[in-house]
Design a protein around this motif. Structure first.
Motif, PDB file in Angstrom:
ATOM      1  N   THR A 171       6.181  15.031 -13.529  1.00 36.95           N
ATOM      2  CA  THR A 171       7.878  14.639 -12.225  1.00 36.95           C
ATOM      3  C   THR A 171       6.692  13.581 -11.482  1.00 36.95           C
ATOM      4  N   VAL A 172       7.674  13.119 -10.467  1.00 32.79           N
ATOM      5  CA  VAL A 172       7.384  12.555  -9.678  1.00 32.79           C
ATOM      6  C   VAL A 172       7.657  13.575  -8.755  1.00 32.79           C
ATOM      7  N   PHE A 173       7.226  12.914  -7.674  1.00 33.03           N
ATOM      8  CA  PHE A 173       8.155  13.571  -5.735  1.00 33.03           C
ATOM      9  C   PHE A 173       7.392  12.226  -4.902  1.00 33.03           C
ATOM     10  N   TRP A 174       8.100  12.342  -4.186  1.00 33.20           N
ATOM     11  CA  TRP A 174       7.867  11.577  -3.174  1.00 33.20           C
ATOM     12  C   TRP A 174       8.244  12.155  -1.322  1.00 33.20           C
ATOM     13  N   GLY A 175       7.148  11.727  -0.878  1.00 36.43           N
ATOM     14  CA  GLY A 175       7.670  11.481   1.029  1.00 36.43           C
ATOM     15  C   GLY A 175       8.641  11.064   1.203  1.00 36.43           C
ATOM     16  N   GLN A 176       9.005  11.209   2.775  1.00 43.83           N
ATOM     17  CA  GLN A 176       9.744  11.157   3.460  1.00 43.83           C
ATOM     18  C   GLN A 176       9.546   9.340   4.266  1.00 43.83           C
ATOM     19  N   GLY A 177       7.637   8.794   4.409  1.00 48.47           N
ATOM     20  CA  GLY A 177       7.198   8.125   4.452  1.00 48.47           C
ATOM     21  C   GLY A 177       6.992   7.516   6.381  1.00 48.47           C
ATOM     22  N   THR A 178       6.124   6.927   6.315  1.00 45.50           N
ATOM     23  CA  THR A 178       5.814   7.000   7.209  1.00 45.50           C
ATOM     24  C   THR A 178       5.187   5.953   7.692  1.00 45.50           C
ATOM     25  N   GLN A 179       6.032   5.458   9.140  1.00 45.94           N
ATOM     26  CA  GLN A 179       5.967   3.535   9.038  1.00 45.94           C
ATOM     27  C   GLN A 179       4.507   3.411  10.037  1.00 45.94           C
ATOM     28  N   VAL A 180       3.927   2.559   9.403  1.00 51.72           N
ATOM     29  CA  VAL A 180       2.540   2.067   9.483  1.00 51.72           C
ATOM     30  C   VAL A 180       3.048   0.250   9.935  1.00 51.72           C
ATOM     31  N   THR A 181       2.289  -0.219  11.823  1.00 51.98           N
ATOM     32  CA  THR A 181       2.973  -1.698  12.060  1.00 51.98           C
ATOM     33  C   THR A 181       1.487  -2.136  12.545  1.00 51.98           C
ATOM     34  N   VAL A 182       1.395  -3.244  11.846  1.00 56.08           N
ATOM     35  CA  VAL A 182      -0.013  -3.914  12.665  1.00 56.08           C
ATOM     36  C   VAL A 182       0.332  -5.053  13.253  1.00 56.08           C
ATOM     37  N   SER A 183       0.530  -4.526  14.716  1.00 56.06           N
ATOM     38  CA  SER A 183       0.931  -6.298  15.588  1.00 56.06           C
ATOM     39  C   SER A 183      -0.230  -6.251  16.828  1.00 56.06           C
ATOM     40  N   SER A 184      -0.184  -7.482  16.865  1.00 67.23           N
ATOM     41  CA  SER A 184      -1.015  -7.303  18.767  1.00 67.23           C
ATOM     42  C   SER A 184      -0.074  -7.767  19.624  1.00 67.23           C
ATOM     43  N   ASN A 222      -8.907   0.435   6.813  1.00 69.74           N
ATOM     44  CA  ASN A 222      -9.755  -0.316   7.934  1.00 69.74           C
ATOM     45  C   ASN A 222      -9.010  -1.754   7.938  1.00 69.74           C
ATOM     46  N   ASN A 223      -9.580  -2.081   8.546  1.00 71.49           N
ATOM     47  CA  ASN A 223      -9.846  -3.595   8.725  1.00 71.49           C
ATOM     48  C   ASN A 223      -8.194  -3.774   8.567  1.00 71.49           C
ATOM     49  N   LEU A 224      -7.138  -3.835   9.289  1.00 67.19           N
ATOM     50  CA  LEU A 224      -5.785  -3.527   9.663  1.00 67.19           C
ATOM     51  C   LEU A 224      -5.013  -5.439  10.029  1.00 67.19           C
ATOM     52  N   LYS A 225      -4.287  -5.154   8.460  1.00 68.69           N
ATOM     53  CA  LYS A 225      -3.801  -6.656   8.802  1.00 68.69           C
ATOM     54  C   LYS A 225      -2.268  -6.966   8.998  1.00 68.69           C
ATOM     55  N   PRO A 226      -2.026  -7.222   9.833  1.00 66.56           N
ATOM     56  CA  PRO A 226      -0.471  -7.666   9.529  1.00 66.56           C
ATOM     57  C   PRO A 226       0.057  -7.855   9.015  1.00 66.56           C
ATOM     58  N   GLY A 270      -6.923  -5.637  12.653  1.00 67.50           N
ATOM     59  CA  GLY A 270      -8.479  -5.721  12.636  1.00 67.50           C
ATOM     60  C   GLY A 270      -8.538  -3.838  12.727  1.00 67.50           C
ATOM     61  N   GLY A 271      -8.091  -2.941  13.615  1.00 64.92           N
ATOM     62  CA  GLY A 271      -8.331  -1.606  13.789  1.00 64.92           C
ATOM     63  C   GLY A 271      -8.215  -0.753  12.613  1.00 64.92           C
ATOM     64  N   SER A 272      -7.692   0.814  12.979  1.00 70.10           N
ATOM     65  CA  SER A 272      -8.170   2.024  11.432  1.00 70.10           C
ATOM     66  C   SER A 272      -6.644   2.329  11.787  1.00 70.10           C
ATOM     67  N   LEU A 273      -5.991   3.393  10.945  1.00 69.89           N
ATOM     68  CA  LEU A 273      -5.670   4.724  10.683  1.00 69.89           C
ATOM     69  C   LEU A 273      -5.951   5.062   9.574  1.00 69.89           C
ATOM     70  N   ARG A 274      -5.573   6.692   9.374  1.00 72.70           N
ATOM     71  CA  ARG A 274      -5.714   7.175   8.297  1.00 72.70           C
ATOM     72  C   ARG A 274      -4.508   7.717   8.341  1.00 72.70           C
ATOM     73  N   LEU A 275      -4.200   7.975   7.056  1.00 73.07           N
ATOM     74  CA  LEU A 275      -2.932   8.741   7.191  1.00 73.07           C
ATOM     75  C   LEU A 275      -3.593   9.592   5.744  1.00 73.07           C
ATOM     76  N   VAL A 276      -2.199  10.637   6.357  1.00 71.39           N
ATOM     77  CA  VAL A 276      -2.722  12.187   5.831  1.00 71.39           C
ATOM     78  C   VAL A 276      -1.363  12.313   5.115  1.00 71.39           C
ATOM     79  N   GLY A 307       0.655   7.907  10.585  1.00 69.55           N
ATOM     80  CA  GLY A 307       1.404   5.989  10.985  1.00 69.55           C
ATOM     81  C   GLY A 307       1.139   5.553  12.438  1.00 69.55           C
ATOM     82  N   GLY A 308       1.828   4.634  12.800  1.00 72.67           N
ATOM     83  CA  GLY A 308       1.395   4.383  14.308  1.00 72.67           C
ATOM     84  C   GLY A 308       1.496   2.884  14.216  1.00 72.67           C
ATOM     85  N   LEU A 309       1.497   2.096  15.987  1.00 70.24           N
ATOM     86  CA  LEU A 309       0.987   1.000  15.905  1.00 70.24           C
ATOM     87  C   LEU A 309      -0.078   0.741  15.799  1.00 70.24           C
TER      88      LEU A 309
END
Length: 117
Positions: free
Chosen positions: A104-117, A83-87, A15-21, A9-11
């Motif tokens: 049975t369901v398991f969750w991660g702790q999450g990662t923040q994605v912020t789309v902003s100019s 791709n083509n991320l929006k706010p 219109g930009g791109s990110l790849r979450l893992v 995740g990140g800022l």
């Protein structure tokens, strides 16, 4: 049981791109259906994309054509290419693992994605 940890995740500008893992450990990934969910401030957690053990995929209408979910069972890893991320994509993104059979369901702790100019 499996543990999952998200990263990537990140800022990013509109219109930009990110790849979450999503890195899984503690069990064999092919025994799980996997998914990405997100939760924006003040909103409920919502499905983004899922991928079955057999690699069938499903997407929320809001991300179809922009996001791609994939998995590499040999690396115990699931990806979300965005791709083509929006706010309105701004949210905490969570990886979910659902065990085939007992469901049975398991969750991660999450990662923040912020789309902003």
């Amino acid at each position: 049981q499996v543990q999952v940890v998200e990263s990537g995740g990140g800022l990013v500008q509109p219109g930009g791109s990110l790849r979450l893992v999503c890195a899984a450990s503690g069990d064999i990934l092919r025994l799980y259906h996997m998914g990405w969910y997100r939760q924006a401030p003040g909103k409920q957690r919502e499905l983004v994309a899922t991928i079955t053990s057999g690699h069938s995929t499903n997407y929320a209408d809001s991300v179809k054509g922009r996001f791609t979910i994939s998995r590499d069972n040999a690396k115990n890893t699931v990806y979300l290419q965005m791709n083509n991320l929006k706010p309105e994509d701004t949210a905490v993104y969570y990886c979910q693992a659902q065990r085939i059979g007992p469901a049975t369901v398991f969750w991660g702790q999450g990662t923040q994605v912020t789309v902003s100019s």
